[in-house]
Design a protein around this motif. Structure first.
Motif, PDB file in Angstrom:
ATOM      1  N   PHE A  20      -8.938   1.848   5.094  1.00 10.75           N
ATOM      2  CA  PHE A  20      -7.967   1.834   3.996  1.00 10.75           C
ATOM      3  C   PHE A  20      -7.002   0.658   4.133  1.00 10.75           C
ATOM      4  O   PHE A  20      -6.635   0.013   3.136  1.00 10.75           O
ATOM      5  CB  PHE A  20      -7.184   3.156   3.966  1.00 10.75           C
TER       6      PHE A  20
ATOM      7  N   ALA B 223     -12.016   9.400  -5.742  1.00  8.35           N
ATOM      8  CA  ALA B 223     -11.658   7.987  -5.801  1.00  8.35           C
ATOM      9  C   ALA B 223     -11.841   7.456  -7.217  1.00  8.35           C
ATOM     10  O   ALA B 223     -12.747   7.878  -7.940  1.00  8.35           O
ATOM     11  CB  ALA B 223     -12.506   7.176  -4.822  1.00  8.35           C
TER      12      ALA B 223
ATOM     13  N   VAL C 123       0.896   5.574   0.728  1.00 10.08           N
ATOM     14  CA  VAL C 123       0.256   6.790   1.221  1.00 10.08           C
ATOM     15  C   VAL C 123       1.137   7.972   0.834  1.00 10.08           C
ATOM     16  O   VAL C 123       2.339   7.971   1.103  1.00 10.08           O
ATOM     17  CB  VAL C 123       0.042   6.750   2.745  1.00 10.08           C
TER      18      VAL C 123
ATOM     19  N   ARG D  35       0.857  -1.187   0.000  1.00  7.98           N
ATOM     20  CA  ARG D  35       0.000   0.000   0.000  1.00  7.98           C
ATOM     21  C   ARG D  35       0.888   1.230   0.000  1.00  7.98           C
ATOM     22  O   ARG D  35       2.027   1.182   0.488  1.00  7.98           O
ATOM     23  CB  ARG D  35      -0.937   0.026   1.222  1.00  7.98           C
TER      24      ARG D  35
ATOM     25  N   LEU E  93      -7.542   6.493  -3.781  1.00 12.66           N
ATOM     26  CA  LEU E  93      -8.383   7.345  -2.940  1.00 12.66           C
ATOM     27  C   LEU E  93      -7.589   8.585  -2.547  1.00 12.66           C
ATOM     28  O   LEU E  93      -6.404   8.489  -2.195  1.00 12.66           O
ATOM     29  CB  LEU E  93      -8.812   6.600  -1.675  1.00 12.66           C
TER      30      LEU E  93
ATOM     31  N   LEU F   5      -3.487   6.033  -1.083  1.00 15.35           N
ATOM     32  CA  LEU F   5      -4.191   7.104  -0.392  1.00 15.35           C
ATOM     33  C   LEU F   5      -3.372   8.384  -0.477  1.00 15.35           C
ATOM     34  O   LEU F   5      -2.211   8.419  -0.065  1.00 15.35           O
ATOM     35  CB  LEU F   5      -4.406   6.739   1.082  1.00 15.35           C
TER      36      LEU F   5
ATOM     37  N   GLY G 197     -14.963   4.589  -4.080  1.00 16.59           N
ATOM     38  CA  GLY G 197     -14.513   4.583  -2.698  1.00 16.59           C
ATOM     39  C   GLY G 197     -15.632   4.572  -1.676  1.00 16.59           C
ATOM     40  O   GLY G 197     -15.415   4.916  -0.517  1.00 16.59           O
TER      41      GLY G 197
END
Length: 209
Positions: free
Chosen positions: A204, A179, A46, A44, A184, A82, A139
């Motif tokens: 998330f 999203a 961010v 993931r 997102l 994100l 989202g």
């Protein structure tokens, strides 16, 4: 085995508070990094952001290979992504602060200065405000209604309503979240939004788009 979450360090985000919030929400493998190799293999990603759009773009592009690694992992590898505050705005095609600057172009739109219909309403948009999910937007499984903390003078104007995940109001409609697919972006600061923000981050971390 814990997932690896790459919290992208390009010198333009409040990394410590975001990292602490992610850990409080349940993340175990948070790695604060500007290493394209780490980003390219993360489970993931961010992307935080604080400051002016143009400066953030320059900082991101100033790390060799970082944008390419993000595009490869997110757009090709479909890793959940994100973006927070300016990190969300960078998803747009362009921003107009201090002149036109190209963004990542992952979600069509433009970042423009907030111009409230009521002149008595101050800019920047600062403090707690409602987040209203858009039922037609992407989202939907991540964004819930509630109150979050905002701090910004520019806002994301999306090309397609289907990409608007949530709205807020500050002398007129303000996009609170966008999203698309595995991407997102939130205009507010989940790391400053107490239980509402931690709940979003927890969702998330479990998101499987």
């Amino acid at each position: 085995m814990a997932e690896t979450l790459a919290l992208v360090d390009y010198g333009a985000g409040n990394l410590r508070s975001v990292a602490n919030a992610l850990k409080a929400a349940g993340a175990e493998g948070v790695v604060v990094t500007a290493d394209p190799t780490v980003v390219r293999t993360a489970d993931r990603i961010v992307l935080p952001g604080v400051g002016a759009f143009r400066a953030c773009v320059a900082a991101l592009q100033g790390v060799p290979g970082l944008v390419d690694a993000m595009q490869e992992r997110v757009l090709v590898g479909a890793a959940p992504f994100l973006g927070i505050c300016v990190g969300m705005q960078l998803l747009a095609d362009r921003g107009v602060e201090h002149g036109v600057t190209e963004g990542l172009g992952w979600i069509g739109g433009e970042v423009r200065v907030i111009e409230p219909a009521d002149a008595s309403i101050k800019v920047p948009h600062m403090g707690w405000n409602d987040v209203a999910p858009m039922p037609h937007g992407g989202g939907a499984e991540l964004i819930e209604g509630g109150e979050a903390y905002f701090l910004h003078s520019y806002h994301f104007v999306a090309d397609e309503g289907a990409h608007v995940a949530a709205m807020s109001d500050h002398g007129g409609g303000i996009v609170a979240a966008v999203a698309r697919d595995n991407i997102l972006g939130v205009q507010f600061h989940p790391e400053k939004s107490q239980s509402y923000g931690l709940s979003l981050l927890a969702r998330f971390l479990e998101w499987k788009p």
